[in-house]
Design an enzyme around this catalytic site. Structure first.
Site, short mmCIF file in Angstrom:
data_model
loop_
_atom_site.label_atom_id
_atom_site.label_comp_id
_atom_site.label_asym_id
_atom_site.label_seq_id
_atom_site.Cartn_x
_atom_site.Cartn_y
_atom_site.Cartn_z
N ASP A 12 1.17 -1.26 -0.18
CA ASP A 12 -0.07 -0.30 0.14
C ASP A 12 0.97 1.27 0.34
OD1 ASP A 12 -2.47 1.64 0.25
OD2 ASP A 12 -2.93 0.95 1.63
N HIS A 16 2.22 3.90 -8.78
CA HIS A 16 2.03 2.05 -9.21
C HIS A 16 3.64 1.76 -10.37
CE1 HIS A 16 -1.73 2.11 -8.01
NE2 HIS A 16 -3.02 2.68 -8.42
N LEU A 21 10.03 -20.62 -5.84
CA LEU A 21 9.48 -19.99 -4.89
C LEU A 21 7.42 -20.06 -5.23
CD1 LEU A 21 9.20 -17.05 -2.70
CD2 LEU A 21 9.64 -16.03 -4.82
C1 IPE Z 1 -5.36 -2.25 0.19
O1 IPE Z 1 -4.97 -1.22 0.06
C2 IPE Z 1 -5.79 -3.15 -1.22
C3 IPE Z 1 -4.08 -3.37 -2.26
C4 IPE Z 1 -3.37 -3.78 -1.67
C5 IPE Z 1 -4.80 -4.21 -3.62
P1 IPE Z 1 -6.34 -0.36 -0.33
O2 IPE Z 1 -5.76 0.88 -0.40
O3 IPE Z 1 -7.25 -0.80 -1.26
O4 IPE Z 1 -6.78 -0.38 1.18
P2 IPE Z 1 -7.74 1.10 1.49
O5 IPE Z 1 -9.24 1.08 0.70
O6 IPE Z 1 -6.88 2.19 1.88
O7 IPE Z 1 -8.11 0.30 3.04
C1 IPE Z 2 -1.13 0.09 -4.04
O1 IPE Z 2 -1.26 1.43 -3.40
C2 IPE Z 2 -2.57 -0.51 -3.78
C3 IPE Z 2 -2.94 -0.68 -4.84
C4 IPE Z 2 -4.26 -0.66 -4.59
C5 IPE Z 2 -2.52 -1.15 -5.83
P1 IPE Z 2 -2.25 2.86 -3.30
O2 IPE Z 2 -3.35 2.52 -4.64
O3 IPE Z 2 -3.70 2.18 -2.18
O4 IPE Z 2 -2.08 3.70 -2.65
P2 IPE Z 2 -2.14 4.63 -1.88
O5 IPE Z 2 -3.08 3.78 -0.53
O6 IPE Z 2 -3.70 5.30 -2.32
O7 IPE Z 2 -1.20 5.81 -1.76
MG MG Z 3 -4.81 1.89 -0.46
#
Ligand code: IPE
Ligand code: IPE
Ligand code: MG
Length: 224
Positions: free
Chosen positions: A12, A29, A122
């Site tokens: 995240d 991303h 892996l």
């Molecule tokens: C969780 O992250 C999903 C992934 C890392 C793919 P999100 O950014 O979607 O989670 P929330 O919405 O902040 O809880």
């Molecule tokens: C990556 O982080 C998780 C995915 C859903 C790909 P985010 O896109 O949720 O990044 P933040 O949390 O908005 O910074």
């Molecule tokens: Mg996020």
């Protein structure tokens, strides 16, 4: 020292990193993919057998179309360009989640899984359109259909993670302390590390530090 077989990661913070440094969530991303590569290499170095990466949740469909398209393009290109390399490195790829994407991507995912299915160094489980609640509901439906008795052993047969040991360690980057519908059943006894750094900033050193700490934890599983 605890054995470490399976690491799960909620990757995240890409969007926030992208906005901060490149004025674009999508740039975050793209940068996050570099971290994925680093962490795969380090996972192999640490002789860990399973790595589960949360890439797209069932709730992530709420995001703007432009971001969703960018993410899936990134994934397609990654698979097209890197599947041979995964194959050479003896890495098995498994998708967990519901494969209901474009025909092109569904096919690409299926061939990538098939191609690498015999590999043994892996196993990478890529959670794509994955949601733990949906996984559990589908598992209960299957149990019901097969008229199987409801117990732990039977339920896990119908989870997408069937045959995969539960994660020993969960890492979430991005300075947020929640599970966001990830592996709710499987994480019952995992050690959890929440990291302040955003995913594109996370590196091998951070990863190894967590592994080192994990190995020293006294894991009780209810015992004393
Ligand atoms: C969780 O992250 C999903 C992934 C890392 C793919 P999100 O950014 O979607 O989670 P929330 O919405 O902040 O809880
Ligand atoms: C990556 O982080 C998780 C995915 C859903 C790909 P985010 O896109 O949720 O990044 P933040 O949390 O908005 O910074
Ligand atoms: Mg996020």
């Amino acid at each position: 020292m605890n054995p470490l077989n399976h690491v799960a990661i909620i990757m995240d913070g890409n969007g926030r990193w992208g906005l901060k440094y490149k004025n674009s969530r999508n740039a975050g991303h793209k940068a996050g993919l570099n971290t994925v590569e680093k962490i795969i290499k380090e996972t192999i170095k640490n002789k860990i057998k399973y790595l589960t990466l949360y890439a797209f949740s069932t709730e992530n469909w709420k995001r703007p179309k432009r971001e969703i398209n960018f993410l899936f393009n990134l994934l397609e290109n990654f698979l097209i360009n890197r599947i041979e390399e995964l194959q050479k490195k003896n890495i098995k790829l498994k998708i967990i989640g519901v494969k209901s994407f474009s025909d092109k991507l569904n096919k690409l995912l299926n061939t990538s899984e098939r191609k690498t299915s015999k590999n043994s160094k892996l196993q990478i489980n890529l959670a794509l359109n994955y949601g733990s609640k949906l996984e559990l509901i589908n598992a209960f439906k299957d149990l019901n259909k097969k008229k199987d008795k409801i117990n732990e052993k039977n339920l896990v047969k119908y989870l997408q993670t069937h045959n995969i040991p539960d994660p020993d360690l969960l890492i979430r980057t991005g300075n947020t302390k929640r599970l966001s519908n990830f592996l709710l059943w499987q994480l019952a006894y995992s050690e959890i590390f929440f990291v302040k750094k955003l995913w594109p900033e996370f590196n091998e050193k951070d990863y190894n530090m967590i592994i080192k700490k994990f190995k020293k934890i006294k894991r009780n599983f209810g015992n004393v």
